[in-house]
Each structure stands twice: as C-alpha cells, then as structure tokens.
Design a protein around this motif. Structure first.
Motif, PDB file in Angstrom:
ATOM      1  N   VAL A  92     -10.346   4.056  -6.086  1.00  0.00           N
ATOM      2  CA  VAL A  92      -9.027   4.037  -6.734  1.00  0.00           C
ATOM      3  C   VAL A  92      -8.744   5.365  -7.419  1.00  0.00           C
ATOM      4  O   VAL A  92      -7.646   5.934  -7.285  1.00  0.00           O
ATOM      5  N   LEU A  93      -9.719   5.895  -8.150  1.00  0.00           N
ATOM      6  CA  LEU A  93      -9.507   7.155  -8.848  1.00  0.00           C
ATOM      7  C   LEU A  93      -9.310   8.312  -7.869  1.00  0.00           C
ATOM      8  O   LEU A  93      -8.456   9.179  -8.087  1.00  0.00           O
ATOM      9  N   THR A  94     -10.083   8.322  -6.793  1.00  0.00           N
ATOM     10  CA  THR A  94      -9.953   9.385  -5.797  1.00  0.00           C
ATOM     11  C   THR A  94      -8.590   9.345  -5.133  1.00  0.00           C
ATOM     12  O   THR A  94      -7.939  10.389  -4.929  1.00  0.00           O
ATOM     13  N   ALA A  95      -8.127   8.150  -4.802  1.00  0.00           N
ATOM     14  CA  ALA A  95      -6.795   8.014  -4.196  1.00  0.00           C
ATOM     15  C   ALA A  95      -5.719   8.522  -5.146  1.00  0.00           C
ATOM     16  O   ALA A  95      -4.781   9.217  -4.730  1.00  0.00           O
ATOM     17  N   GLY A  96      -5.855   8.195  -6.421  1.00  0.00           N
ATOM     18  CA  GLY A  96      -4.851   8.616  -7.389  1.00  0.00           C
ATOM     19  C   GLY A  96      -4.827  10.109  -7.630  1.00  0.00           C
ATOM     20  O   GLY A  96      -3.781  10.680  -7.957  1.00  0.00           O
ATOM     21  N   ARG A  97      -5.983  10.757  -7.482  1.00  0.00           N
ATOM     22  CA  ARG A  97      -6.053  12.212  -7.712  1.00  0.00           C
ATOM     23  C   ARG A  97      -5.479  13.025  -6.559  1.00  0.00           C
ATOM     24  O   ARG A  97      -5.153  14.202  -6.721  1.00  0.00           O
ATOM     25  N   VAL A 118       1.588   6.168  -4.715  1.00  0.00           N
ATOM     26  CA  VAL A 118       1.323   4.807  -5.163  1.00  0.00           C
ATOM     27  C   VAL A 118       0.089   4.317  -4.419  1.00  0.00           C
ATOM     28  O   VAL A 118      -0.156   4.726  -3.276  1.00  0.00           O
ATOM     29  N   VAL A 119      -0.699   3.473  -5.073  1.00  0.00           N
ATOM     30  CA  VAL A 119      -1.886   2.880  -4.453  1.00  0.00           C
ATOM     31  C   VAL A 119      -1.673   1.385  -4.302  1.00  0.00           C
ATOM     32  O   VAL A 119      -1.293   0.706  -5.266  1.00  0.00           O
ATOM     33  N   GLU A 147      -6.272   3.657 -15.278  1.00  0.00           N
ATOM     34  CA  GLU A 147      -6.160   5.102 -15.465  1.00  0.00           C
ATOM     35  C   GLU A 147      -5.788   5.858 -14.200  1.00  0.00           C
ATOM     36  O   GLU A 147      -5.614   7.084 -14.246  1.00  0.00           O
ATOM     37  N   CYS A 148      -5.660   5.183 -13.082  1.00  0.00           N
ATOM     38  CA  CYS A 148      -5.218   5.837 -11.852  1.00  0.00           C
ATOM     39  C   CYS A 148      -3.953   6.635 -12.136  1.00  0.00           C
ATOM     40  O   CYS A 148      -3.047   6.156 -12.832  1.00  0.00           O
ATOM     41  N   GLU A 149      -3.875   7.844 -11.606  1.00  0.00           N
ATOM     42  CA  GLU A 149      -2.785   8.747 -11.969  1.00  0.00           C
ATOM     43  C   GLU A 149      -1.423   8.325 -11.424  1.00  0.00           C
ATOM     44  O   GLU A 149      -0.402   8.865 -11.855  1.00  0.00           O
ATOM     45  N   ALA A 161      -3.335  -3.704 -13.163  1.00  0.00           N
ATOM     46  CA  ALA A 161      -2.432  -3.121 -12.170  1.00  0.00           C
ATOM     47  C   ALA A 161      -1.033  -2.958 -12.762  1.00  0.00           C
ATOM     48  O   ALA A 161      -0.663  -3.612 -13.744  1.00  0.00           O
ATOM     49  N   ASP A 162      -0.251  -2.087 -12.155  1.00  0.00           N
ATOM     50  CA  ASP A 162       1.119  -1.866 -12.618  1.00  0.00           C
ATOM     51  C   ASP A 162       2.075  -2.932 -12.095  1.00  0.00           C
ATOM     52  O   ASP A 162       3.032  -3.312 -12.785  1.00  0.00           O
ATOM     53  N   ILE A 163       1.830  -3.389 -10.883  1.00  0.00           N
ATOM     54  CA  ILE A 163       2.698  -4.376 -10.226  1.00  0.00           C
ATOM     55  C   ILE A 163       1.807  -5.324  -9.444  1.00  0.00           C
ATOM     56  O   ILE A 163       0.781  -4.911  -8.884  1.00  0.00           O
ATOM     57  N   VAL A 164       2.203  -6.603  -9.396  1.00  0.00           N
ATOM     58  CA  VAL A 164       1.452  -7.593  -8.628  1.00  0.00           C
ATOM     59  C   VAL A 164       2.400  -8.310  -7.666  1.00  0.00           C
ATOM     60  O   VAL A 164       3.447  -8.808  -8.074  1.00  0.00           O
ATOM     61  N   VAL A 165       2.008  -8.328  -6.405  1.00  0.00           N
ATOM     62  CA  VAL A 165       2.682  -9.129  -5.380  1.00  0.00           C
ATOM     63  C   VAL A 165       1.640 -10.111  -4.866  1.00  0.00           C
ATOM     64  O   VAL A 165       0.473  -9.741  -4.678  1.00  0.00           O
TER      65      VAL A 165
END
Length: 259
Positions: A35-40, A46-47, A90-92, A114-118
C-alpha cells in the motif's frame, strides 16, 4: 496468491491468501509495504484495496500464532497489523476498500482506515476479538458505526451488514458481488480524474484534521491485548478456536505458553 500490486493511476492491491484471507505475520507487513509503495508512486492517484476468494479479510492467522513457541508470532501479528492499518491511513493518495464476504478483526482495521468503502451485498463486518481473548480495532470500527453500536458489537461480537453500514454512511455503495470491482473502479476513476497534486494535499489535510490519532488509539488497545495474554486469557480462547486443548510449548531456553 499472496499480496499483488497492479500499478497505474488507479493502483490495485489484491489480497489472495486462501482459504479465508487470514493473514500470517509476514502477510501484514507485505500488505503494508504494498500500500505504501503504491501510494509513493507519482503515477498513482488512488489505490483500490480488495481481495480474492471467500471474503475480504478474516484477521490474523490464529493457527500460526498457536503453533509458534513463545510470543514471537503474537508480537509479530500485533506489529504487522499496526503497520498495515497505518499504511492504509498514511498512504499518500486516497485508498478505496472494495469489500466482499467477511470483513472481520484485522479487516475492520483496514477498512476503518480507508478513505472510501464500497461493498458487495454479501459483505458483513465484525470484531470477534472478545471471543478470541483479544482486543483491538475498536478504534477503526468507531469510524464505521456510531458509538453505542460499536460498543455493542465489541461486547457481543455481533456482525453488521453492508446495508447497515450504507445506512450509517460509512459504505458509499452496495452492489451485487459480481459488480464490486467495476463499482470500485468507477468511483476510483472519478478520483483519478482530479489534479494529482491537489489529491495528495487533500489526503494530508483530512488526516491532519482527524479528531482521533488512530495509531495511538489502536496501540492503547493492543496494550490490553498483551495483558490478556499475560493472564492466560488469550491462549485459552485461541486454543478453543483452533480446536485443541491448551498446552505448554517449550522454547529454546524455558517452557512458556505459546502465543
């Protein structure tokens, strides 16, 4: 199988750990790193965090914990969960959780940060921790349901459905199981269309005004889980869960309870 990442403006982190996506110690750290690598990645806007198999997440691998001598797996699972939950928070860039089937224990920690949940129509959410002689992720459950329902869920280990969370506003959309990934990517696409610099500052801003320090709050819960283990309650309930009588497992230097 394991944790896979597909890059792009909509990065996809997929958990596939049969049979129920209960993650071993290393799995939690692998998820945090993914998750952190994807965000960087500057290309990511968006992830999407989702899973394959029977359900989204069944928490920690209790069988691994009980077959490991000493407290190494217990400490590892706690640190791994802490790292994975924090990584989502903390994901960017925004993290969208796409949930199907069971979302239990550690799954609540992921989704609550998470920021959003579906979610799919068959999704359900819960904390069976009290039945397992543990505590934790009430911090994150409190971000999904009102205070009194959160307390009732912790004390009784009751689950709630995606429809209930949609009613409370914490699940954005509830869709048929076979439409979940498409629905998640449709919402993610609307986010990915935005200015990437502004998106990253928006995530930073929303975390900055959060009324609860989720890392410190969750760490407090974990401290009481350690107490339960020192008093023997953790092993007693975990042994009952895995279906074998409690036993003393020797370490290299002296006998200790597995845990």
């Amino acid at each position: 199988m394991g944790i896979t990442v597909r890059g792009g403006p909509i990065a996809e982190v997929v958990v596939d750990v049969p049979p129920v996506n209960a993650l071993p110690v290393q799995g939690w750290f692998d998820l945090a790193s993914a998750v952190l690598t994807a965000g960087r990645d500057p290309a990511t806007r968006v992830v999407v965090l989702r899973a394959e198999g029977r359900g989204f997440n069944a928490g920690v691998d209790i069988k691994e914990m009980q077959r490991t001598a000493g407290f190494e797996a217990l400490v590892g699972a706690n640190r791994g969960c802490y790292a994975a939950f924090a990584a989502v928070y903390e994901c960017e860039v925004p993290v969208l959780a796409a949930v199907h089937g069971h979302c239990l224990g550690g799954g609540i920690g992921l989704v609550g940060n998470a920021d959003i949940v579906v979610a799919s129509e068959d999704a359900y959410f819960g904390l069976p921790e009290v039945d397992r002689g543990a505590l934790g992720a009430a911090t994150h459950l409190a971000r999904l349901v009102p205070q009194h329902l959160m307390r009732a869920m912790v004390y009784t280990c009751r689950n709630v459905t995606a429809a209930e969370l949609h009613h409370h506003g914490s699940v954005l959309e509830v869709v048929p199981r076979d439409k979940l990934r498409d629905a998640a990517f449709e919402v993610a696409g609307r986010i990915a269309d935005k200015d990437p610099y502004v998106l990253r500052r928006a995530k930073e801003s929303l975390n900055g005004i959060d009324p609860v320090d989720v890392r410190r709050s969750y760490r407090f819960e974990q401290g009481l889980t350690y107490e339960l283990n020192l008093m023997g309650a953790g092993d007693r309930h975990r042994d009952a869960f895995v279906g074998r009588p409690p036993e003393i497992v020797p370490t290299t230097d002296k006998p200790e309870e597995a845990g």
